[in-house]
Design a protein around this motif. Structure first.
Motif, short mmCIF file in Angstrom:
data_model
loop_
_atom_site.label_atom_id
_atom_site.label_comp_id
_atom_site.label_asym_id
_atom_site.label_seq_id
_atom_site.Cartn_x
_atom_site.Cartn_y
_atom_site.Cartn_z
N ASN A 31 54.09 -79.29 54.41
CA ASN A 31 52.94 -78.61 53.83
C ASN A 31 53.28 -77.51 52.83
O ASN A 31 52.40 -76.78 52.41
CB ASN A 31 52.03 -78.04 54.92
N PHE A 32 54.55 -77.35 52.42
CA PHE A 32 54.86 -76.40 51.35
C PHE A 32 54.97 -77.15 50.04
O PHE A 32 55.83 -78.01 49.85
CB PHE A 32 56.16 -75.64 51.62
N ASN A 33 54.10 -76.82 49.12
CA ASN A 33 54.08 -77.43 47.80
C ASN A 33 54.53 -76.38 46.79
O ASN A 33 53.88 -75.34 46.65
CB ASN A 33 52.67 -77.92 47.47
N SER A 34 55.64 -76.62 46.11
CA SER A 34 56.17 -75.63 45.18
C SER A 34 55.24 -75.38 44.01
O SER A 34 55.46 -74.45 43.23
CB SER A 34 57.55 -76.08 44.67
N ASN A 35 54.18 -76.17 43.89
CA ASN A 35 53.22 -75.99 42.80
C ASN A 35 51.97 -75.24 43.23
O ASN A 35 51.03 -75.08 42.44
CB ASN A 35 52.82 -77.35 42.23
N ASN A 36 51.92 -74.78 44.48
CA ASN A 36 50.68 -74.15 44.96
C ASN A 36 50.60 -72.66 44.65
O ASN A 36 49.61 -72.01 45.00
CB ASN A 36 50.50 -74.39 46.47
N GLY A 37 51.61 -72.10 44.02
CA GLY A 37 51.55 -70.70 43.60
C GLY A 37 52.21 -69.72 44.53
O GLY A 37 52.45 -68.57 44.17
N ASN A 38 52.53 -70.14 45.76
CA ASN A 38 53.20 -69.26 46.70
C ASN A 38 54.71 -69.44 46.65
O ASN A 38 55.24 -70.28 45.93
CB ASN A 38 52.69 -69.52 48.12
N GLY A 39 55.41 -68.67 47.44
CA GLY A 39 56.85 -68.81 47.59
C GLY A 39 57.22 -68.78 49.05
O GLY A 39 56.40 -68.47 49.91
N LEU A 40 58.46 -69.12 49.34
CA LEU A 40 58.96 -69.07 50.72
C LEU A 40 59.96 -67.94 50.88
O LEU A 40 60.73 -67.64 49.97
CB LEU A 40 59.63 -70.38 51.10
N VAL A 41 59.93 -67.32 52.06
CA VAL A 41 60.93 -66.33 52.46
C VAL A 41 61.66 -66.91 53.67
O VAL A 41 61.02 -67.29 54.65
CB VAL A 41 60.28 -64.99 52.86
N GLN A 107 54.59 -66.98 51.51
CA GLN A 107 53.95 -65.73 51.12
C GLN A 107 53.50 -65.75 49.67
O GLN A 107 54.02 -66.50 48.84
CB GLN A 107 54.94 -64.56 51.30
N LYS A 108 52.55 -64.88 49.37
CA LYS A 108 52.10 -64.66 48.01
C LYS A 108 53.22 -64.00 47.21
O LYS A 108 53.91 -63.12 47.72
CB LYS A 108 50.86 -63.76 48.01
N PRO A 109 53.45 -64.40 45.96
CA PRO A 109 54.48 -63.76 45.13
C PRO A 109 54.22 -62.26 44.99
O PRO A 109 53.08 -61.79 44.95
CB PRO A 109 54.35 -64.46 43.78
N GLY A 110 55.31 -61.49 44.90
CA GLY A 110 55.19 -60.05 44.75
C GLY A 110 56.34 -59.33 45.41
O GLY A 110 57.29 -59.94 45.90
N LYS A 111 56.25 -58.01 45.41
CA LYS A 111 57.29 -57.17 46.00
C LYS A 111 56.97 -56.86 47.46
O LYS A 111 55.85 -56.48 47.80
CB LYS A 111 57.43 -55.88 45.19
N TYR A 112 57.99 -56.99 48.30
CA TYR A 112 57.85 -56.76 49.73
C TYR A 112 58.96 -55.81 50.21
O TYR A 112 59.97 -55.61 49.54
CB TYR A 112 57.95 -58.07 50.51
N PHE A 136 62.88 -46.67 56.96
CA PHE A 136 63.80 -47.40 56.11
C PHE A 136 63.00 -48.35 55.24
O PHE A 136 61.87 -48.70 55.55
CB PHE A 136 64.86 -48.15 56.93
N SER A 137 63.62 -48.76 54.14
CA SER A 137 62.94 -49.63 53.19
C SER A 137 63.96 -50.56 52.56
O SER A 137 64.84 -50.11 51.83
CB SER A 137 62.25 -48.80 52.10
N LEU A 138 63.88 -51.85 52.87
CA LEU A 138 64.81 -52.84 52.35
C LEU A 138 64.00 -53.85 51.53
O LEU A 138 63.40 -54.78 52.06
CB LEU A 138 65.54 -53.53 53.50
N PRO A 139 63.95 -53.66 50.21
CA PRO A 139 63.04 -54.42 49.35
C PRO A 139 63.55 -55.80 48.97
O PRO A 139 64.75 -56.04 48.90
CB PRO A 139 62.94 -53.53 48.11
N PHE A 140 62.60 -56.69 48.70
CA PHE A 140 62.92 -58.00 48.13
C PHE A 140 61.67 -58.51 47.42
O PHE A 140 60.57 -57.97 47.58
CB PHE A 140 63.37 -59.00 49.21
N THR A 141 61.83 -59.53 46.60
CA THR A 141 60.73 -60.07 45.81
C THR A 141 60.52 -61.55 46.13
O THR A 141 61.48 -62.32 46.19
CB THR A 141 61.01 -59.92 44.30
N VAL A 142 59.29 -61.93 46.36
CA VAL A 142 58.92 -63.33 46.54
C VAL A 142 58.48 -63.86 45.18
O VAL A 142 57.60 -63.28 44.54
CB VAL A 142 57.77 -63.48 47.56
N GLU A 143 59.09 -64.95 44.75
CA GLU A 143 58.77 -65.53 43.45
C GLU A 143 57.96 -66.81 43.63
O GLU A 143 58.15 -67.57 44.58
CB GLU A 143 60.05 -65.83 42.68
N LYS A 144 57.08 -67.04 42.69
CA LYS A 144 56.22 -68.22 42.69
C LYS A 144 57.06 -69.49 42.69
O LYS A 144 57.98 -69.65 41.89
CB LYS A 144 55.30 -68.20 41.47
#
Length: 209
Positions: A31-41, A107-112, A136-144
């Motif tokens: 059910n993960f479609n790389s064209n649906n606008g979301n990304g995977l973490v 997840q929705k693309p963006g900064k986490y 603490f804050s350990l950042p990463f980015t989810v890309e479309k």
């Protein structure tokens, strides 16, 4: 790190009223479609403990979505939960002698930020819980349409005198697990973004650069 004791009924009321995040659903292999606008973490959680039995019943890890819009941040922030065997209390992960738990979150693309955790033990009428004792804050980015690997989160439940969390890169050793578990996902889309910087809570988080 303070260990707080609560009456069970009071704790349940507090938990149900204060948790603002929704739990992410792990996608199936289809059910993960790389064209649906979301990304995977993706990543793994590994527990360091001398015994097979876990000292806690449940572990929850928080990922905060960064957005000035409070409602937007709330709706896209998430958490995932690691449960142990409810019958014997043992770790029941899928790797590393049952002490490593892989996770895959859509997840929705963006900064986490990976910026919080919560551990819970249920002893009947009396329960015990604690959450991260320092900021603490350990950042990463989810890309479309891409897959972001954020590392192996090592949780030290053996001693409280050492750094409690450690982040390591285990992608090469664990990628075959993800390929076998979710064979219909295009794993060529993976980008290794093992966390190497952030506010580590004065050494509470150990980052392996």
């Amino acid at each position: 790190m303070k260990n707080k004791i609560f009456i069970f009924t009071v704790l349940i009321i507090l938990l149900t009223s204060c948790v603002p995040m929704k739990q992410s659903k792990v996608p199936t292999e289809t059910n993960f479609n790389s064209n649906n606008g979301n990304g995977l973490v993706i990543g793994t959680v590994t527990f360091v403990h001398p015994k097979k039995k876990s000292p806690f019943d449940k572990y929850r890890f928080h990922l905060t979505y960064e957005n000035e819009n409070i409602e937007e941040a709330k709706s896209n922030s998430t958490y995932f939960t690691v449960n142990v065997n409810q019958f014997n209390g043992r770790f029941n992960g899928e790797l590393n002698e049952n002490k490593t738990f892989p996770f895959v979150l859509e997840q929705k693309p963006g900064k986490y930020n990976f910026d919080g955790f919560w551990f819970f033990w249920n002893g009947g009428m009396i329960t015990s819980e604690f959450s991260n004792p320092v900021n603490f804050s350990l950042p990463f980015t989810v890309e479309k349409s891409k897959i972001t690997y954020i590392g192996n989160i090592i949780v030290n439940v053996k001693t409280k005198s050492n750094p409690y969390i450690e982040i390591t890169d285990q992608l090469n050793s664990n990628i075959n697990y993800f390929k076998e578990k979710y064979p219909n996902i295009d794993w060529n889309l993976v980008t290794n973004k093992t966390i190497k910087e952030g506010e580590n809570g004065n050494g509470f988080i150990k980052l392996n650069k």
